[in-house]
Design a protein around this motif. Structure first.
Motif, PDB file in Angstrom:
ATOM      1  N   SER A   1      20.796  37.941 -10.387  1.00 56.07           N
ATOM      2  CA  SER A   1      21.470  38.873  -9.492  1.00 56.07           C
ATOM      3  C   SER A   1      21.812  38.173  -8.186  1.00 56.07           C
ATOM      4  N   GLU A   2      22.680  38.799  -7.440  1.00 50.60           N
ATOM      5  CA  GLU A   2      23.085  38.234  -6.151  1.00 50.60           C
ATOM      6  C   GLU A   2      21.908  38.160  -5.184  1.00 50.60           C
ATOM      7  N   GLU A   3      21.003  39.114  -5.254  1.00 51.14           N
ATOM      8  CA  GLU A   3      19.851  39.097  -4.342  1.00 51.14           C
ATOM      9  C   GLU A   3      18.904  37.928  -4.613  1.00 51.14           C
ATOM     10  N   LEU A   4      18.925  37.382  -5.813  1.00 59.88           N
ATOM     11  CA  LEU A   4      18.110  36.219  -6.142  1.00 59.88           C
ATOM     12  C   LEU A   4      18.848  34.904  -5.890  1.00 59.88           C
TER      13      LEU A   4
ATOM     14  N   ALA B   1       5.546  35.278  -6.013  1.00 60.12           N
ATOM     15  CA  ALA B   1       5.057  36.647  -5.808  1.00 60.12           C
ATOM     16  C   ALA B   1       6.107  37.671  -6.236  1.00 60.12           C
ATOM     17  N   SER B   2       7.378  37.399  -5.928  1.00 57.96           N
ATOM     18  CA  SER B   2       8.425  38.358  -6.312  1.00 57.96           C
ATOM     19  C   SER B   2       8.609  38.411  -7.825  1.00 57.96           C
ATOM     20  N   MET B   3       8.433  37.302  -8.510  1.00 62.37           N
ATOM     21  CA  MET B   3       8.499  37.300  -9.981  1.00 62.37           C
ATOM     22  C   MET B   3       7.377  38.144 -10.553  1.00 62.37           C
ATOM     23  N   ARG B   4       6.181  37.978  -9.996  1.00 64.81           N
ATOM     24  CA  ARG B   4       5.025  38.738 -10.479  1.00 64.81           C
ATOM     25  C   ARG B   4       5.182  40.217 -10.168  1.00 64.81           C
ATOM     26  N   GLU B   5       5.864  40.522  -9.071  1.00 64.07           N
ATOM     27  CA  GLU B   5       6.138  41.920  -8.722  1.00 64.07           C
ATOM     28  C   GLU B   5       7.060  42.551  -9.763  1.00 64.07           C
ATOM     29  N   ARG B   6       8.094  41.804 -10.181  1.00 52.26           N
ATOM     30  CA  ARG B   6       9.030  42.297 -11.193  1.00 52.26           C
ATOM     31  C   ARG B   6       8.388  42.363 -12.575  1.00 52.26           C
ATOM     32  N   ASP B   7       7.463  41.432 -12.848  1.00 55.39           N
ATOM     33  CA  ASP B   7       6.819  41.386 -14.158  1.00 55.39           C
ATOM     34  C   ASP B   7       5.343  41.028 -13.989  1.00 55.39           C
ATOM     35  N   PRO B   8       4.482  42.034 -13.821  1.00 54.24           N
ATOM     36  CA  PRO B   8       3.050  41.780 -13.610  1.00 54.24           C
ATOM     37  C   PRO B   8       2.351  41.090 -14.788  1.00 54.24           C
ATOM     38  N   ASP B   9       2.979  41.074 -15.957  1.00 57.25           N
ATOM     39  CA  ASP B   9       2.362  40.452 -17.123  1.00 57.25           C
ATOM     40  C   ASP B   9       2.554  38.940 -17.179  1.00 57.25           C
ATOM     41  N   LEU B  10       3.250  38.368 -16.209  1.00 57.78           N
ATOM     42  CA  LEU B  10       3.448  36.914 -16.211  1.00 57.78           C
ATOM     43  C   LEU B  10       2.107  36.208 -16.070  1.00 57.78           C
ATOM     44  N   PRO B  11       1.966  35.050 -16.710  1.00 55.10           N
ATOM     45  CA  PRO B  11       0.716  34.293 -16.560  1.00 55.10           C
ATOM     46  C   PRO B  11       0.589  33.746 -15.130  1.00 55.10           C
ATOM     47  N   GLN B  12      -0.610  33.370 -14.745  1.00 56.92           N
ATOM     48  CA  GLN B  12      -0.824  32.784 -13.411  1.00 56.92           C
ATOM     49  C   GLN B  12      -0.061  31.469 -13.282  1.00 56.92           C
ATOM     50  N   SER B  13      -0.032  30.692 -14.351  1.00 55.27           N
ATOM     51  CA  SER B  13       0.721  29.436 -14.368  1.00 55.27           C
ATOM     52  C   SER B  13       0.822  28.940 -15.807  1.00 55.27           C
ATOM     53  N   ILE B  14       1.713  27.981 -16.009  1.00 55.86           N
ATOM     54  CA  ILE B  14       1.855  27.323 -17.309  1.00 55.86           C
ATOM     55  C   ILE B  14       1.929  25.825 -17.032  1.00 55.86           C
ATOM     56  N   GLU B  15       1.090  25.073 -17.711  1.00 57.47           N
ATOM     57  CA  GLU B  15       1.051  23.629 -17.526  1.00 57.47           C
ATOM     58  C   GLU B  15       2.324  22.964 -18.050  1.00 57.47           C
ATOM     59  N   GLY B  16       2.639  21.803 -17.522  1.00 57.05           N
ATOM     60  CA  GLY B  16       3.782  21.033 -17.982  1.00 57.05           C
ATOM     61  C   GLY B  16       3.599  20.570 -19.409  1.00 57.05           C
ATOM     62  N   GLY B  17       4.705  20.391 -20.106  1.00 59.18           N
ATOM     63  CA  GLY B  17       4.661  19.914 -21.476  1.00 59.18           C
ATOM     64  C   GLY B  17       4.408  20.992 -22.513  1.00 59.18           C
TER      65      GLY B  17
ATOM     66  N   ILE C   1      21.303  29.312 -21.090  1.00 63.40           N
ATOM     67  CA  ILE C   1      22.382  28.505 -20.541  1.00 63.40           C
ATOM     68  C   ILE C   1      23.705  29.252 -20.666  1.00 63.40           C
ATOM     69  N   GLY C   2      24.474  29.255 -19.580  1.00 64.61           N
ATOM     70  CA  GLY C   2      25.744  29.970 -19.556  1.00 64.61           C
ATOM     71  C   GLY C   2      25.590  31.434 -19.185  1.00 64.61           C
ATOM     72  N   ARG C   3      24.396  31.825 -18.754  1.00 68.48           N
ATOM     73  CA  ARG C   3      24.130  33.232 -18.443  1.00 68.48           C
ATOM     74  C   ARG C   3      23.478  33.380 -17.077  1.00 68.48           C
ATOM     75  N   GLN C   4      23.503  34.600 -16.601  1.00 68.35           N
ATOM     76  CA  GLN C   4      22.746  34.969 -15.409  1.00 68.35           C
ATOM     77  C   GLN C   4      21.347  35.308 -15.906  1.00 68.35           C
ATOM     78  N   SER C   5      20.423  34.356 -15.833  1.00 69.81           N
ATOM     79  CA  SER C   5      19.135  34.560 -16.470  1.00 69.81           C
ATOM     80  C   SER C   5      17.945  34.034 -15.670  1.00 69.81           C
ATOM     81  N   SER C   6      18.185  33.444 -14.510  1.00 69.03           N
ATOM     82  CA  SER C   6      17.063  32.852 -13.781  1.00 69.03           C
ATOM     83  C   SER C   6      16.648  33.715 -12.593  1.00 69.03           C
ATOM     84  N   SER C   7      15.521  33.358 -12.019  1.00 69.43           N
ATOM     85  CA  SER C   7      15.031  34.054 -10.828  1.00 69.43           C
ATOM     86  C   SER C   7      15.456  33.329  -9.556  1.00 69.43           C
ATOM     87  N   GLY C   8      16.486  32.517  -9.641  1.00 72.98           N
ATOM     88  CA  GLY C   8      17.022  31.824  -8.476  1.00 72.98           C
ATOM     89  C   GLY C   8      17.372  30.375  -8.746  1.00 72.98           C
TER      90      GLY C   8
END
Length: 190
Positions: free
Chosen positions: A89-92, A113-129, A158-165
């Motif tokens: 979205s434009e706000e992101l 924090a804003s990602m977690r606000e939009r989706d509280p089920d997100l993990p705390q983090s994900i390791e690389g790889g 890819i080719g879509r509006q799909s990221s958080s910024g």
């Protein structure tokens, strides 16, 4: 009886093909006449670095949010164009000038924090790889906090509006870009 069925089947298939032929032959002109919406691939327009940067320096990256394309010019003027994902979205969306401040192979991901606000089920983090890591195989960090140019394992984005910024690329494209971009490369999000 069997020959009769084959004759009827042949007649029906031939008739259907004959009826469809005029439609198939006129389909492109009908679409052009109706000004059909442009698909993402056709919206890629070659850019000139001089329209966005005062000097090329050690290279330049232009992320064009409207056309969902990332343009890269090396210091010698070599040009590359990549399809990208862009903010949902434009706000992101953040626009303006930035630069690459660090690069990482196999980046770990921590939702903001804003990602977690939009989706509280997100993990705390994900390791690389890890295949589910939203940052893919490589990441280049901008001097704006939490804004990156990175890969993705989810190629549907890819080719879509799909990221958080962030600006996302196919993993093979970010690996290629990562190998030639230096820390300090100027970036513009347009």
């Amino acid at each position: 009886m069997e020959q009769s069925m084959q004759t009827k089947r042949s007649f029906l298939i031939g008739g259907a093909a004959a009826l469809a032929t005029p439609t198939l032959l006129t389909a492109p002109s009908v679409l052009a006449a109706q000004d059909a919406p442009q698909r993402n691939a056709s919206s890629f327009v070659t850019q000139e670095w001089q329209d966005h940067f005062s000097a090329l320096g050690n290279g330049a990256i232009l992320a064009d949010i409207a056309s969902r394309a990332l343009h890269y010019w090396a210091a010698d003027g070599t040009y590359r164009l990549y399809p990208s994902s862009v903010p949902m979205s434009e706000e992101l969306t953040r626009r303006g000038y930035s630069q690459i401040v660090r690069k990482r192979v196999g980046p770990s991901w921590t939702p903001t924090a804003s990602m977690r606000e939009r989706d509280p089920d997100l993990p705390q983090s994900i390791e690389g790889g890890v295949p589910g890591n939203p940052l893919g195989t490589h990441a280049m960090y901008l001097d704006w906090p939490a804004y990156l140019i990175h890969g993705t394992h989810d190629t549907r984005k890819i080719g879509r509006q799909s990221s958080s910024g962030c600006i996302g690329l196919y993993n093979e494209h970010i690996a290629e870009l990562f190998s030639v971009v230096e820390v300090g490369t100027q970036v513009r999000l347009l």
